[in-house]
Design a protein around this motif. Sequence first.
Motif, PDB file in Angstrom:
ATOM      1  N   HIS A 194       0.685  -1.404  -0.046  1.00 44.10           N
ATOM      2  CA  HIS A 194      -0.112   0.083   0.025  1.00 44.10           C
ATOM      3  C   HIS A 194       0.998   1.401   0.056  1.00 44.10           C
ATOM      4  N   CYS A 195       2.174   1.099   0.691  1.00 43.16           N
ATOM      5  CA  CYS A 195       3.048   2.298   0.716  1.00 43.16           C
ATOM      6  C   CYS A 195       4.378   1.728   0.425  1.00 43.16           C
ATOM      7  N   SER A 218       1.945  -3.512   5.281  1.00 43.69           N
ATOM      8  CA  SER A 218       0.908  -2.852   4.352  1.00 43.69           C
ATOM      9  C   SER A 218      -0.359  -2.781   5.150  1.00 43.69           C
ATOM     10  N   THR A 255      -0.491   6.902   4.097  1.00 44.17           N
ATOM     11  CA  THR A 255      -1.686   6.232   3.399  1.00 44.17           C
ATOM     12  C   THR A 255      -2.926   6.800   4.448  1.00 44.17           C
TER      13      THR A 255
END
Length: 89
Positions: free
Chosen positions: A24-25, A81, A89
């Motif tokens: 996700h990042c 994540s 995020t």
Amino acid sequence: MVINAMERIIKDLLDEYKNRLYLHCTCDECLDDILALTLNKTLPRYVTKEENITYIKANFVDKQELTSLLVKLAECAKIVSNRPICHNT
Ligand SMILES: [Zn+2]
């Protein structure tokens, strides 16, 4: 100088596979977190010379070990994540 060869090997793996780990990042903080988590689950292999890392990579990390390292890396990537330590995020 004492270096954990696995640190370099896993860092290289992470660089190579980070686009396929569904992160996700991918900020430095999260990548470091994944690296630390994976290293904590991996037996260290200490060397005293930089050039011995290549030797370890070539002679001790066989296909099977590489696969299990990748599995560990993917697991840790998932954990980080799902719960990123950064605030991106
Ligand atoms: Zn991040």
